[in-house]
Write an enzyme that holds these catalytic residues in place. Structure first.
Site, PDB file in Angstrom:
ATOM      1  NE  ARG A 152      48.489 -10.342 -27.407  1.00  0.00           N
ATOM      2  CZ  ARG A 152      48.565 -10.925 -27.242  1.00  0.00           C
ATOM      3  NH1 ARG A 152      49.997 -11.664 -27.947  1.00  0.00           N
ATOM      4  NH2 ARG A 152      48.355 -12.470 -27.447  1.00  0.00           N
ATOM      5  CG  ASP A 193      44.832  -8.324 -34.465  1.00  0.00           C
ATOM      6  OD1 ASP A 193      45.770  -8.615 -33.608  1.00  0.00           O
ATOM      7  OD2 ASP A 193      43.589  -8.488 -35.349  1.00  0.00           O
ATOM      8  NE  ARG A 217      39.003  -6.698 -38.646  1.00  0.00           N
ATOM      9  CZ  ARG A 217      39.898  -7.490 -38.916  1.00  0.00           C
ATOM     10  NH1 ARG A 217      41.410  -7.450 -38.081  1.00  0.00           N
ATOM     11  NH2 ARG A 217      39.807  -7.504 -40.011  1.00  0.00           N
TER      12      ARG A 217
END
Length: 266
Positions: free
Chosen positions: A49, A51, A196
């Site tokens: 998945r 974001d 990130r």
């Protein structure tokens, strides 16, 4: 019948992968398009998945269907009605052992940074922007501490639902081409915002605010509060998963014309 498919999408056009109240999402858009072709409701499962704002070169999904369609018909039919920010790259029939998430042994991400003193225009939303000079060599050297199995608590965002913060990084490299700095990282899996958060820490090394040894010390600390900022979603792309038991899937093939694909590591 179980089918696998590759999906490419521009993350800036969606509220992430997972179906939710906010729309559009990639999952809901893909399910709606496939349902039109299948003429029945379709539920898709993905390799990893993503974001809001995160892109994908070859997200892999699988779904069940009773509809008899050619692979070409699935692709063309779905793309006719699919949200313009996403496209099906290919569809292949697979046996029931295949699962887009659980059959994947590795996942690869790329984080792209535009490193120049003026902001981006053409690459806006597709690259992060750092106006101060970055030393990609320092970043690469620091990143090697991430290789192997580690507790990634320092790079794990609050709200992560994974049972364990332990992950295995198989490869990581930082390189520069002109004004672009790339962080390529491949692991068995990733905790929430891991790439990130790693990018944010490496940027601090690259602009000389932190020493090269800082990344290793963050791993040892196992404390998210010590690791600095989370880099923006801009520039993060899910490249592809790896399925050793299903080599027939065209995960890393450039999409050309049927029968004329050329293998390339993008």
């Amino acid at each position: 019948m179980r089918l696998a498919a590759g999906v490419e999408y521009d993350g800036t056009r969606f509220f992430g992968w997972q179906r939710q109240r906010q729309s559009p999402t990639v999952q809901a858009s893909v399910e709606a398009a496939l349902a039109r072709v299948a003429d029945h409701p379709v539920t898709v499962h993905c390799a990893g998945r993503t974001d809001t704002g995160v892109h994908a070169r070859c997200q892999v999904i699988h779904f069940e269907t009773e509809a008899e369609r050619s692979e070409r018909s699935w692709v063309l039919g779905a793309n006719t009605v699919l949200h313009e920010g996403a496209t099906l790259l290919w569809v292949r029939q697979v046996d029931d052992r295949f699962h887009a998430r659980f059959s994947a042994t590795r996942r690869r991400y790329r984080y792209r940074i535009l490193n120049r003193w003026v902001r981006p225009a053409i690459e806006l939303g597709r690259m992060s922007w750092i106006r101060h000079p970055l030393d990609a060599g320092r970043m690469h050297e620091a990143a090697q501490a991430l290789l192997g199995e580690h507790d990634f608590s320092s790079f794990r965002a609050r709200g992560c639902q994974a049972k364990s913060p332990v992950r295995t990084v198989h490869s990581v490299a930082v390189s520069r081409s002109g004004c672009e700095v790339r962080i390529d990282i491949e692991a068995n899996a990733f905790v929430y915002h891991m790439v990130r958060n790693i990018a944010g820490a490496l940027i601090a090394v690259g602009d000389d605010r932190r020493p090269i040894s800082w990344i290793e010390s963050l791993l040892e600390a196992r404390d998210r509060t010590q690791a600095g900022i989370t880099a923006p979603a801009d520039g993060l792309t899910f490249m592809y998963p790896t399925y050793p038991d299903f080599p027939e899937l065209p995960i890393r093939e450039e999409v050309g014309f049927p029968g004329e694909e050329t293998v390339a590591d993008r």
